[in-house]
Design an enzyme around this catalytic site. Structure first.
Site, PDB file in Angstrom:
ATOM      1  N   GLU A  44       0.761  -1.270   0.020  1.00  0.00           N
ATOM      2  CA  GLU A  44       0.271  -0.268   0.058  1.00  0.00           C
ATOM      3  C   GLU A  44       1.072   1.283  -0.195  1.00  0.00           C
ATOM      4  O   GLU A  44       0.440   2.142  -0.689  1.00  0.00           O
ATOM      5  CB  GLU A  44      -1.038   0.145   1.138  1.00  0.00           C
ATOM      6  CG  GLU A  44      -1.974  -0.927   1.263  1.00  0.00           C
ATOM      7  CD  GLU A  44      -3.074  -1.041   0.036  1.00  0.00           C
ATOM      8  OE1 GLU A  44      -3.128   0.280  -0.549  1.00  0.00           O
ATOM      9  OE2 GLU A  44      -3.607  -1.907  -0.324  1.00  0.00           O
ATOM     10  N   TYR A 127      -6.521   6.049   4.630  1.00  0.00           N
ATOM     11  CA  TYR A 127      -6.561   5.112   3.566  1.00  0.00           C
ATOM     12  C   TYR A 127      -5.857   3.917   3.891  1.00  0.00           C
ATOM     13  O   TYR A 127      -6.138   2.524   3.806  1.00  0.00           O
ATOM     14  CB  TYR A 127      -5.903   5.639   2.233  1.00  0.00           C
ATOM     15  CG  TYR A 127      -5.623   4.796   1.151  1.00  0.00           C
ATOM     16  CD1 TYR A 127      -6.386   4.073   0.237  1.00  0.00           C
ATOM     17  CD2 TYR A 127      -4.352   4.337   0.854  1.00  0.00           C
ATOM     18  CE1 TYR A 127      -6.248   3.128  -0.370  1.00  0.00           C
ATOM     19  CE2 TYR A 127      -4.051   3.342   0.062  1.00  0.00           C
ATOM     20  CZ  TYR A 127      -4.793   2.872  -0.727  1.00  0.00           C
ATOM     21  OH  TYR A 127      -4.695   1.609  -1.649  1.00  0.00           O
ATOM     22  N   ASP A 145      -9.524   5.533  -2.218  1.00  0.00           N
ATOM     23  CA  ASP A 145      -8.369   6.077  -3.049  1.00  0.00           C
ATOM     24  C   ASP A 145      -8.924   6.587  -4.316  1.00  0.00           C
ATOM     25  O   ASP A 145     -10.262   6.948  -4.416  1.00  0.00           O
ATOM     26  CB  ASP A 145      -7.544   4.723  -3.390  1.00  0.00           C
ATOM     27  CG  ASP A 145      -7.828   3.753  -4.361  1.00  0.00           C
ATOM     28  OD1 ASP A 145      -9.137   3.782  -4.736  1.00  0.00           O
ATOM     29  OD2 ASP A 145      -7.099   2.836  -4.868  1.00  0.00           O
TER      30      ASP A 145
END
Length: 368
Positions: A44, A127, A145
């Site tokens: 990520e 996020y 996102d």
């Protein structure tokens, strides 16, 4: 702030359509269905501001070098930056290392299993915390996102700019209301995949879209108008002149320690000016490290072409001045600099704009 019209697609109907689409289309990514929070976290962080096809080899190399959290926590800073070289946004790499060391010393080498505790870690925002919470621990937190924002803005016709605080809040609330709380991880992955593969920024696959009969943007011919973004201010232009001093097989570099772009990366001695054009005689008069310049051969001084790198808020224009020296300078003439052989340069982490220059020099092997 605009309110999202929940009637555009009722949550249950939306989830069903999304699940059906997801079963038919899957991206074969190495972190798909991953439960290890360390591997999820690394993927990520790498994929922030980075396309999947660009980030994938970095992910693989990073895990080969640091297979687990403790391996990363014990890694030298230089090694981490070198592996990150070319990805940009180096604050991500710094925060990875900070977070890994904190987890190793304060959390027993394990990630906390709550959203709020994850959110408190260095470099982890809403996020990434939601991704870790849902993918690793099955917690009901929606991942929103850029791909998800694009999907939601088009289907619901949301006019609130995505890059504002009110926009972020609205999209997060809508994403949370649509979340499959029984399977948050697969739902989040499907949402991101749909934006990346189907509802793409340009040329989305509207004719085969399962949501087209209630998609505001499609029904109103406004696909290119969403998501709405607040107009950003113009990027600042900066002009760098790098001094590539060379004597025999040596050159001199320094580490950037200022609170500025590329902190902790290496560079050649730098002169920043108001223009990319600079006469050699002016350079010799105003450049730093006059002790080094005292050994220069000014008749052989010449600049390279202009290199240009666009950052989030700046555009850097750079020229490299290759300056041969007729004799070796003493340590008192190179304060703050490190002498490096030409073949040793690839061991250091440089900003991308310097790497482009070195690559054109055949990985610095013909620099001298």
């Amino acid at each position: 702030m605009q309110q999202a019209n929940q009637d555009a697609w009722p949550p249950e109907a939306f989830r069903l359509k999304l699940l059906q689409w997801s079963r038919e289309v899957e991206r074969p990514l190495p972190w798909r269905a991953e439960k290890d929070p360390y591997r999820i976290w690394v993927s990520e962080i790498i994929l922030q501001q980075t396309r999947v096809e660009q980030g994938l080899p970095y992910f693989q190399r990073f895990l080969a070098a640091f297979p687990d959290l403790l391996a990363l926590a014990g890694a030298p800073e230089e090694q981490v930056f070198k592996l990150w070289e070319g990805l940009g946004y180096y604050s991500r790499a710094r925060n990875l290392l900070r977070c890994a060391r904190l987890l190793a010393t304060e959390y027993g080498g394990r990630f906390p299993d709550s959203y709020q505790a994850l959110l408190a870690l260095p470099g982890i925002g809403p996020y990434t915390a939601a991704a870790l919470a849902s993918f690793a621990f099955g917690l009901p937190h929606a991942v929103v996102d850029g791909n998800v924002e694009r999907v939601l803005s088009r289907i619901w016709g949301i006019q609130t700019p995505v890059n504002t605080a009110s926009g972020k809040k609205l999209f997060q609330e809508l994403g949370q209301s649509l979340l499959d709380r029984q399977a948050p991880g697969p739902h989040n992955q499907a949402m991101m995949d749909f934006g990346a593969l189907h509802c793409t920024p340009r040329r989305p696959l509207c004719p085969t879209c399962p949501f087209q009969d209630r998609c505001h943007a499609f029904l109103n011919g406004q696909i290119d108008l969403f998501p709405v973004k607040w107009k950003k201010t113009a990027k600042t232009k900066r002009f760098f002149h790098y001094l590539v001093f060379r004597f025999m097989d040596q050159t001199w570099i320094r580490q950037r320690t200022e609170k500025d772009i590329w902190t902790q990366l290496y560079e050649f001695p730098l002169l920043e000016t108001d223009t990319v054009e600079l006469a050699p005689e002016t350079l010799l008069r105003v450049a730093p490290f006059q002790g080094l310049l005292a050994h220069a051969q000014p008749q052989r001084l010449h600049p390279t072409k202009i290199y240009r790198q666009t950052l989030s808020h700046q555009i850097v224009h750079a020229r490299f001045w290759e300056i041969p020296l007729r004799s070796e300078p003493g340590p008192d003439q190179t304060p703050g600099l490190v002498a490096v052989s030409a073949t040793g340069l690839p061991q250091y982490a440089f900003p991308r704009i310097i790497r482009w220059y070195l690559d054109e020099k055949n990985l610095s092997l013909d620099l001298f």
